[in-house]
Design a protein around this motif. Structure first.
Motif, PDB file in Angstrom:
ATOM      1  N   PRO A 205       0.833  -1.204   0.000  1.00  0.00           N
ATOM      2  CA  PRO A 205       0.000   0.000   0.000  1.00  0.00           C
ATOM      3  C   PRO A 205       0.866   1.252   0.000  1.00  0.00           C
ATOM      4  CG  PRO A 205      -0.687  -1.553   1.718  1.00  0.00           C
ATOM      5  CD  PRO A 205       0.622  -2.040   1.185  1.00  0.00           C
ATOM      6  N   PHE A 206       0.334   2.312  -0.568  1.00  0.00           N
ATOM      7  CA  PHE A 206       0.982   3.617  -0.549  1.00  0.00           C
ATOM      8  C   PHE A 206       2.346   3.607  -1.234  1.00  0.00           C
ATOM      9  CE2 PHE A 206      -2.243   3.711   2.577  1.00  0.00           C
ATOM     10  CZ  PHE A 206      -2.804   4.970   2.410  1.00  0.00           C
ATOM     11  N   GLY A 207       2.314   3.684  -2.510  1.00  0.00           N
ATOM     12  CA  GLY A 207       3.537   3.779  -3.298  1.00  0.00           C
ATOM     13  C   GLY A 207       3.719   2.624  -4.240  1.00  0.00           C
ATOM     14  N   GLY A 208       3.518   1.410  -3.743  1.00  0.00           N
ATOM     15  CA  GLY A 208       3.745   0.242  -4.577  1.00  0.00           C
ATOM     16  C   GLY A 208       2.806   0.169  -5.762  1.00  0.00           C
ATOM     17  N   VAL A 209       1.534   0.413  -5.539  1.00  0.00           N
ATOM     18  CA  VAL A 209       0.542   0.289  -6.611  1.00  0.00           C
ATOM     19  C   VAL A 209       0.773   1.336  -7.690  1.00  0.00           C
ATOM     20  CG1 VAL A 209      -1.906   0.409  -7.161  1.00  0.00           C
ATOM     21  CG2 VAL A 209      -1.167  -0.749  -5.074  1.00  0.00           C
ATOM     22  N   LEU A 210       1.050   2.577  -7.268  1.00  0.00           N
ATOM     23  CA  LEU A 210       1.231   3.654  -8.249  1.00  0.00           C
ATOM     24  C   LEU A 210       2.466   3.419  -9.116  1.00  0.00           C
ATOM     25  CD1 LEU A 210       0.356   6.782  -6.092  1.00  0.00           C
ATOM     26  CD2 LEU A 210      -1.027   5.749  -7.889  1.00  0.00           C
ATOM     27  N   LEU A 211       3.589   3.085  -8.490  1.00  0.00           N
ATOM     28  CA  LEU A 211       4.809   2.839  -9.256  1.00  0.00           C
ATOM     29  C   LEU A 211       4.664   1.610 -10.129  1.00  0.00           C
ATOM     30  CD1 LEU A 211       7.758   3.498  -9.888  1.00  0.00           C
ATOM     31  CD2 LEU A 211       8.421   2.195  -7.857  1.00  0.00           C
ATOM     32  N   ALA A 276      -5.247  16.885   3.258  1.00  0.00           N
ATOM     33  CA  ALA A 276      -6.684  17.151   3.389  1.00  0.00           C
ATOM     34  C   ALA A 276      -7.243  17.463   2.008  1.00  0.00           C
ATOM     35  CB  ALA A 276      -6.916  18.311   4.338  1.00  0.00           C
ATOM     36  N   ARG A 277      -8.558  17.558   1.928  1.00  0.00           N
ATOM     37  CA  ARG A 277      -9.182  17.935   0.656  1.00  0.00           C
ATOM     38  C   ARG A 277      -8.943  19.420   0.397  1.00  0.00           C
ATOM     39  NH1 ARG A 277     -13.610  21.022   1.829  1.00  0.00           N
ATOM     40  NH2 ARG A 277     -14.582  20.693   3.871  1.00  0.00           N
ATOM     41  N   ARG A 278      -9.041  19.799  -0.841  1.00  0.00           N
ATOM     42  CA  ARG A 278      -9.002  21.226  -1.169  1.00  0.00           C
ATOM     43  C   ARG A 278     -10.218  21.915  -0.530  1.00  0.00           C
ATOM     44  NH1 ARG A 278      -5.263  23.075  -4.426  1.00  0.00           N
ATOM     45  NH2 ARG A 278      -4.011  21.601  -5.638  1.00  0.00           N
ATOM     46  N   SER A 329      -6.055   1.471   1.758  1.00  0.00           N
ATOM     47  CA  SER A 329      -6.592   1.701   0.417  1.00  0.00           C
ATOM     48  C   SER A 329      -6.603   3.188   0.092  1.00  0.00           C
ATOM     49  CB  SER A 329      -8.013   1.137   0.318  1.00  0.00           C
ATOM     50  OG  SER A 329      -8.628   1.546  -0.884  1.00  0.00           O
ATOM     51  N   LEU A 330      -5.791   3.579  -0.884  1.00  0.00           N
ATOM     52  CA  LEU A 330      -5.765   4.979  -1.305  1.00  0.00           C
ATOM     53  C   LEU A 330      -7.094   5.382  -1.931  1.00  0.00           C
ATOM     54  CD1 LEU A 330      -3.998   7.493  -1.454  1.00  0.00           C
ATOM     55  CD2 LEU A 330      -3.184   6.721  -3.697  1.00  0.00           C
ATOM     56  N   THR A 331      -7.779   4.448  -2.563  1.00  0.00           N
ATOM     57  CA  THR A 331      -9.078   4.742  -3.166  1.00  0.00           C
ATOM     58  C   THR A 331     -10.091   5.154  -2.095  1.00  0.00           C
ATOM     59  OG1 THR A 331      -8.663   3.158  -4.936  1.00  0.00           O
ATOM     60  CG2 THR A 331     -10.953   3.815  -4.581  1.00  0.00           C
ATOM     61  N   ILE A 332     -10.144   4.381  -1.009  1.00  0.00           N
ATOM     62  CA  ILE A 332     -11.070   4.705   0.088  1.00  0.00           C
ATOM     63  C   ILE A 332     -10.687   6.036   0.729  1.00  0.00           C
ATOM     64  CG2 ILE A 332     -11.827   3.987   2.384  1.00  0.00           C
ATOM     65  CD1 ILE A 332     -11.604   1.094   1.430  1.00  0.00           C
ATOM     66  N   ILE A 333      -9.395   6.240   0.955  1.00  0.00           N
ATOM     67  CA  ILE A 333      -8.931   7.486   1.566  1.00  0.00           C
ATOM     68  C   ILE A 333      -9.331   8.679   0.713  1.00  0.00           C
ATOM     69  CG2 ILE A 333      -6.854   8.818   2.099  1.00  0.00           C
ATOM     70  CD1 ILE A 333      -5.576   6.172   3.000  1.00  0.00           C
ATOM     71  N   ARG A 334      -9.097   8.581  -0.567  1.00  0.00           N
ATOM     72  CA  ARG A 334      -9.401   9.677  -1.479  1.00  0.00           C
ATOM     73  C   ARG A 334     -10.885  10.053  -1.412  1.00  0.00           C
ATOM     74  NH1 ARG A 334      -9.247   7.123  -6.111  1.00  0.00           N
ATOM     75  NH2 ARG A 334      -6.976   7.156  -6.281  1.00  0.00           N
ATOM     76  N   LYS A 335     -11.749   9.045  -1.435  1.00  0.00           N
ATOM     77  CA  LYS A 335     -13.187   9.316  -1.449  1.00  0.00           C
ATOM     78  C   LYS A 335     -13.678   9.877  -0.122  1.00  0.00           C
ATOM     79  CE  LYS A 335     -14.404   6.104  -5.123  1.00  0.00           C
ATOM     80  NZ  LYS A 335     -15.234   4.947  -5.551  1.00  0.00           N
ATOM     81  N   LEU A 336     -13.128   9.370   0.989  1.00  0.00           N
ATOM     82  CA  LEU A 336     -13.549   9.880   2.294  1.00  0.00           C
ATOM     83  C   LEU A 336     -13.052  11.301   2.537  1.00  0.00           C
ATOM     84  CD1 LEU A 336     -13.207   6.783   4.651  1.00  0.00           C
ATOM     85  CD2 LEU A 336     -15.295   8.014   4.053  1.00  0.00           C
ATOM     86  N   PHE A 349       4.867  11.131  -2.919  1.00  0.00           N
ATOM     87  CA  PHE A 349       4.756  10.412  -4.189  1.00  0.00           C
ATOM     88  C   PHE A 349       3.291  10.182  -4.552  1.00  0.00           C
ATOM     89  CE2 PHE A 349       4.739   6.426  -6.673  1.00  0.00           C
ATOM     90  CZ  PHE A 349       5.596   6.779  -7.699  1.00  0.00           C
ATOM     91  N   GLU A 350       2.484   9.748  -3.549  1.00  0.00           N
ATOM     92  CA  GLU A 350       1.061   9.543  -3.822  1.00  0.00           C
ATOM     93  C   GLU A 350       0.337  10.857  -4.056  1.00  0.00           C
ATOM     94  OE1 GLU A 350       1.957   5.727  -1.703  1.00  0.00           O
ATOM     95  OE2 GLU A 350       1.766   7.629  -0.668  1.00  0.00           O
ATOM     96  N   LEU A 351       0.749  11.883  -3.342  1.00  0.00           N
ATOM     97  CA  LEU A 351       0.066  13.171  -3.473  1.00  0.00           C
ATOM     98  C   LEU A 351       0.161  13.723  -4.887  1.00  0.00           C
ATOM     99  CD1 LEU A 351      -1.490  15.421  -2.083  1.00  0.00           C
ATOM    100  CD2 LEU A 351       0.705  16.447  -1.427  1.00  0.00           C
ATOM    101  N   GLN A 352       1.247  13.387  -5.588  1.00  0.00           N
ATOM    102  CA  GLN A 352       1.396  13.868  -6.965  1.00  0.00           C
ATOM    103  C   GLN A 352       0.221  13.438  -7.843  1.00  0.00           C
ATOM    104  OE1 GLN A 352       5.188  12.793  -8.669  1.00  0.00           O
ATOM    105  NE2 GLN A 352       6.288  13.259  -6.784  1.00  0.00           N
ATOM    106  N   SER A 353      -0.267  12.218  -7.618  1.00  0.00           N
ATOM    107  CA  SER A 353      -1.360  11.713  -8.443  1.00  0.00           C
ATOM    108  C   SER A 353      -2.724  12.195  -7.965  1.00  0.00           C
ATOM    109  CB  SER A 353      -1.346  10.179  -8.470  1.00  0.00           C
ATOM    110  OG  SER A 353      -1.600   9.665  -7.171  1.00  0.00           O
ATOM    111  N   GLU A 354      -2.759  12.859  -6.801  1.00  0.00           N
ATOM    112  CA  GLU A 354      -4.024  13.336  -6.236  1.00  0.00           C
ATOM    113  C   GLU A 354      -4.052  14.858  -6.138  1.00  0.00           C
ATOM    114  OE1 GLU A 354      -6.316  11.126  -5.695  1.00  0.00           O
ATOM    115  OE2 GLU A 354      -5.002   9.398  -6.015  1.00  0.00           O
TER     116      GLU A 354
END
Length: 398
Positions: A205-211, A276-278, A329-336, A349-354
């Motif tokens: 989780p966190f980095g592995g999936v994106l790379l 946090a969210r924008r 799960s980055l997907t769950i985090i993003r939606k919440l 690294f993850e923040l770049q894609s979000e």
């Protein structure tokens, strides 16, 4: 026959004879060392060559010498027996390598199959059904392996014969050692342009999936015929699978406390940041303190993760904020985060894609910056295809 079923058709005795003759470069000396007649050794090695489809030894008047294919399989065979000897020593079945090697030379594939089968299917009766063997036959093999190792590996429970914890430890190492032959056969298949063994990648989780997405695209463009399986779970579960040989490589945040049996290569330094969210109430604040952060609900990492450790360190000196959800799960985090005022910790690294939806808050976290990289077993010898995959990971990360 391919992969595991192919390797299972080769007896341990054939491998012992092949290792001995290849090392001594002599059928005569090999037969003397293994206490078999020369015709019996020659017959066993000829059968092995027919099974693998390659000439493994070049017979000359001066002796028998390994061919190129023979060198590949011989290296893997030596590694298998060395790992088995180390496993015997670890379980207390021998005082040293020499004594352990003598025990290993008495091991048979049927003994190994019995231990691994009961280990994987919980009881002797269930293993007999799965392996399509009689319970009597399987029980003989359990007695043989216990007598050989000189240690109790099984016990009788209410559900029937099952494996002791020390038997489980030995069985895992036994199974891992046997994978050497599967890897050797895969390398021989590659020499003939055939199908190679599946590569199993653990995406942390966190980095592995994106790379991994970028790595897979680059690798499959070059190797479209490669057989790859990707698995993803919690960090602790992925490390367990790596140690068990169920996963070849882990890709993601490298654990800071590397164990002796694992090795890592750090590729991308990626600091943790509070996200946090924008348009979050804290968005736009020039400076924040810990009390500001403690006023909001948090999404934290699962127990044992580096994200969870970072969260604990942040609020360790005081009362931690409410953290009703732990997930990887980055997907769950993003939606919440998108529909609430919750906060979390992720890597830059993850923040770049979000970046379209999430922001980093102005608060510097203490501690060393984590790194994304690859983690492998310390004694793992990759096949050519696995080496190519690792090279692709390094190239894409660079």
């Amino acid at each position: 026959m391919e992969g595991e079923s192919f390797a299972a058709s080769i007896s341990f005795q054939q491998l012992r004879l092949f290792e001995s003759v290849g090392r001594l470069e002599s059928v005569r000396q090999g037969s003397e060392e293994c206490n078999l007649s020369q015709p019996a050794v020659t017959q066993a090695l000829s059968k092995l060559e027919r099974q693998v489809g390659f000439s493994l030894l070049e017979r000359r008047a001066s002796g028998s010498y390994l061919t190129e294919a023979g060198k590949i399989l011989h290296l893997r065979t030596r590694r298998m027996f060395a790992q088995l000897a180390a496993a015997v020593v670890a379980i207390g079945g021998a005082d040293g390598v020499e004594q352990a090697s003598a025990i290993v030379h008495r091991l048979s594939r049927s003994q190994a199959r019995a231990l691994i089968g009961i280990m994987e299917h919980s009881t002797l009766s269930d293993a007999a059904i799965a392996l399509k063997l009689t319970e009597a036959s399987l029980q003989r093999s359990t007695r043989d392996i216990e007598g050989n190792i000189g240690r109790p590996l099984f016990y009788r429970a209410a559900v029937g014969l099952t494996v002791r914890p020390e038997g489980m430890a030995f069985g895992r190492k036994l199974k891992l050692a046997m994978q050497e032959i599967e890897s050797g056969l895969s390398e021989l298949s590659a020499m003939a342009g055939g199908r190679q063994r599946q590569i199993v990648i653990g995406a942390l989780p966190f980095g592995g999936v994106l790379l991994l997405a970028d790595v897979l695209k680059a690798f499959l463009d070059h190797r479209p015929d490669a057989d790859i399986r990707v698995v993803s779970d919690s960090t602790s579960e992925m490390i367990r699978r790596l140690r068990a040989g169920e996963v070849d490589i882990l890709l993601g945040i490298v654990q800071e406390d590397d164990a002796d049996d694992l090795r890592s290569e750090r590729l991308i330094e990626t600091p943790f940041c509070i996200v946090a969210r924008r348009d979050h109430p804290l968005d736009g604040r020039p400076k924040l303190n810990r009390d500001d952060l403690a006023g909001y609900d948090w999404i934290v990492g699962t127990e044992g993760s580096t994200r969870r450790a970072c969260f604990n360190a942040l609020f360790g000196a005081g009362t931690p904020p409410r953290s009703s959800l732990a997930t990887s799960s980055l997907t769950i985090i993003r939606k919440l985060l998108a529909v609430s005022d919750r906060l979390t910790i992720i890597t830059s690294f993850e923040l770049q894609s979000e970046a379209d939806t999430l922001i980093a808050l102005p608060y510097a976290l203490d501690g060393e910056n984590p790194s994304i990289g690859v983690t492998m077993r310390a004694d793992w010898l990759p096949t050519g295809l696995q080496r190519e995959f690792l090279d692709t990971v390094i190239a894409v990360a660079g």
